[in-house]
Enzyme design. Structure first.
Site, PDB file in Angstrom:
ATOM      1  N   GLU A   1      15.253  55.899 -18.652  1.00 55.92           N
ATOM      2  CA  GLU A   1      14.045  56.656 -18.327  1.00 55.92           C
ATOM      3  C   GLU A   1      12.947  55.759 -17.775  1.00 55.92           C
ATOM      4  OE1 GLU A   1      14.034  55.965 -22.864  1.00 55.92           O
ATOM      5  OE2 GLU A   1      15.458  56.173 -21.194  1.00 55.92           O
ATOM      6  N   ARG A   2      13.159  54.421 -17.776  1.00 59.28           N
ATOM      7  CA  ARG A   2      12.144  53.512 -17.238  1.00 59.28           C
ATOM      8  C   ARG A   2      12.195  53.405 -15.714  1.00 59.28           C
ATOM      9  NH1 ARG A   2      12.644  48.321 -21.383  1.00 59.28           N
ATOM     10  NH2 ARG A   2      12.875  49.514 -23.314  1.00 59.28           N
TER      11      ARG A   2
ATOM     12  N   LYS B   1      23.187  59.540 -17.647  1.00 52.17           N
ATOM     13  CA  LYS B   1      21.863  59.468 -18.255  1.00 52.17           C
ATOM     14  C   LYS B   1      21.297  58.091 -17.952  1.00 52.17           C
ATOM     15  CE  LYS B   1      19.553  58.189 -21.258  1.00 52.17           C
ATOM     16  NZ  LYS B   1      18.284  57.367 -21.178  1.00 52.17           N
TER      17      LYS B   1
ATOM     18  N   CYS C   1      22.112  40.861 -18.583  1.00 49.83           N
ATOM     19  CA  CYS C   1      22.978  40.481 -19.703  1.00 49.83           C
ATOM     20  C   CYS C   1      23.847  39.276 -19.378  1.00 49.83           C
ATOM     21  CB  CYS C   1      23.850  41.662 -20.131  1.00 49.83           C
ATOM     22  SG  CYS C   1      25.080  42.144 -18.896  1.00 49.83           S
TER      23      CYS C   1
END
Length: 512
Positions: free
Chosen positions: A188-189, A185, A293
């Site tokens: 979605e960006r 998954k 990160c």
């Protein structure tokens, strides 16, 4: 400009798909999310957001594909990874274009991130070696004992927007090489790169159903977390979401690794090479617009002199920093992901001023000629930052550097150890004793000594401490193999009739 407008209009009507069972699959939910080109500040694509039923169907397909793939010899699975590796290299430009168009990072930055993902694919090519078990002969008379590592079943990955190629490749190649099937998954960006990777895996010879890419939002995530057929779930993203994923997945008896937020410090000692330190800060704080990160977002100056010297060297470098869209070959820093991210980062800059930090360089209001609507935030520096300020405590995820002045080395170490995050840290010094002490005492998962971003090579494992990692396993490398497999130990005894005196034939009147 007219041609650019035509291309934007064309892209705006492009609707993406899922990749399920080896096929491009249209979304059925009727829900779509917008994808920006952040350099232009406009929506260029739409992505289908899967319903729970669609995700469950993909899980079922992965489950059906598992027995045959798990039974495939490890050497054959490795051959698929070798082919996948070659396809990534031959499609590097296409993959980088997909990353840069939707994320905004420069093409060089995009290619660099793909290369770091490729290193994990190369690690997965050696899976036969990593799956070797241990054997002990004759642990008792006629008894042998050995162990093997076997795949779990259906695994899932939820990946962030900031590395749409690298992070997925930190997950599914190792999981699949170990014999699992996978449901990815992506964010979605910027999902296009993950969809391309799915297609390349099929071209590499991966059987249908082994890798499935499902686009979606919280509905898709919650389905992966609660469906009992998913055995393990990997996540990279924010701490708030990562903690939710860890506790929810664990409550549903899943193995979970959740790599989360960070506030990475770079300690600059008085004896540091300031030219080297300044160059390190430029790349580590402002590369990928600070949206990673492992970005250095805090410099801890031991004494005032290193801070003063560092700022003096940084300012002309910032003046020369070229900001622009990825389509400009000389761009060194691109935009942030979308208008919401830009507003959030600029809100933190305003908050830093309100809290009393000294704004040395303000990145708000940055305008790039030709990309006036782009989501650009300029390189920002705060000095005299205190540990109770939000710009120090929070992960801003943008090109904002805070400089904290510590009175001593011990105070610097204590400050870092007290922060809730423990992802990465660096020290710049010429003193070997200080570096050795720092590496031993610091409570952080990944440590750099005169290395600003200490991301380990793929044959080691990546993971932080404290609230930067939930779960017992780091990602990729040996830890990745352990996460995606379970240990089985076999104890075997084959009695010998010659040695034991046992009778294996029937005799009249004898014991049967």
């Amino acid at each position: 400009m007219k041609q650019e407008s035509i291309e934007i209009e064309k892209l705006h009507y492009e609707k993406l798909h899922h990749f399920v069972n080896g096929q491009k699959t249209p979304g059925q939910s009727g829900r779509f999310g917008d994808i920006y080109n952040p350099a232009l500040g406009v929506v260029v694509k739409q992505v289908p957001l899967a319903s729970s039923a669609e995700v469950r169907q993909a899980i079922g397909i992965a489950q059906d594909a598992f027995p045959e793939w798990a039974a495939t010899p490890a050497g054959r699975r490795a051959q698929v990874m070798f082919s996948f590796r070659d396809l990534i290299k031959s499609h590097m430009d296409e993959l980088a274009e997909a990353v840069s168009c939707e994320h905004g990072k420069t093409l060089d930055d995009a290619k660099g991130s793909i290369t770091r993902g490729l290193e994990v694919v190369e690690f997965a090519c050696g899976i036969s070696q990593m799956l070797k078990g241990e054997h002990s002969g004759s642990v008792a008379r006629g008894v042998d004992c050995w162990s093997v590592r076997q795949p779990l079943g259906v695994c899932a990955g939820i990946t962030p927007f900031n590395f749409p190629a690298m992070v997925p490749m930190w997950m599914f190649p190792v999981a699949i090489a170990c014999g699992n099937t996978f449901v990815l998954k992506p964010s979605e960006r910027d999902p296009s790169c993950s969809l391309l990777l799915g297609e390349l895996m099929k071209q590499a010879g991966l059987p249908d159903g082994v890798l499935n890419v499902m686009n979606g939002d919280k509905e898709a995530v919650d389905t992966l977390l609660t469906d009992g057929r998913v055995q393990a779930l990997s996540f990279v993203g924010s701490t708030a979401i990562g903690e939710y994923i860890y506790h929810t997945g664990s409550a549903h008896n899943k193995r979970v690794q959740a790599l989360c937020g960070a506030k990475n410090h770079m300690v600059v000692m008085p004896d540091a090479d300031m030219d080297q330190a300044a160059d390190a800060v430029m790349g580590a704080a402002y590369g990928s617009a600070g949206e990673r990160c492992m970005a250095i977002s805090v410099v801890v100056s031991v004494g005032d002199a290193p801070a003063d010297a560092l700022i003096e060297k940084l300012l002309p470098k910032l003046d020369a920093l070229k900001m622009g869209p990825y389509t400009h070959a000389d761009s060194e820093m691109g935009p942030v992901i979308n208008p919401q991210a830009k507003a959030r980062i600029e809100g933190y800059i305003e908050k830093g001023l309100e809290e009393g930090a000294t704004l040395v360089r303000d990145g708000r209001g940055t305008v790039v000629v030709g990309s006036e609507k782009g989501c650009f935030v300029g390189a920002t520096i705060f000095d005299h930052v205190k540990t109770n300020m939000s710009i120090y405590t929070d992960e801003i995820f943008g090109p904002v550097l805070s400089i904290v002045r510590a009175d001593s080395y011990d105070q610097a170490v204590k400050m870092i150890n007290q922060h809730e995050y423990g992802n990465g840290v660096a020290i710049f010094t010429r003193d070997g004793d200080a570096a050795r002490d720092f590496a031993n005492r610091i409570q952080i998962g990944m440590v750099g000594i005169n290395v600003p971003i200490p991301v380990p090579m793929a044959f080691h494992s990546f993971g932080g401490w404290k609230r930067s990692l939930f779960g017992d396993h780091a990602i990729h490398g040996p830890e990745g193999v352990r996460f995606y497999t379970r240990l089985k130990t076999i104890t075997s005894r084959w009695p010998s009739g010659i040695r034991s005196g046992a009778v294996f034939n029937f005799k009249a009147g004898g014991e049967h």
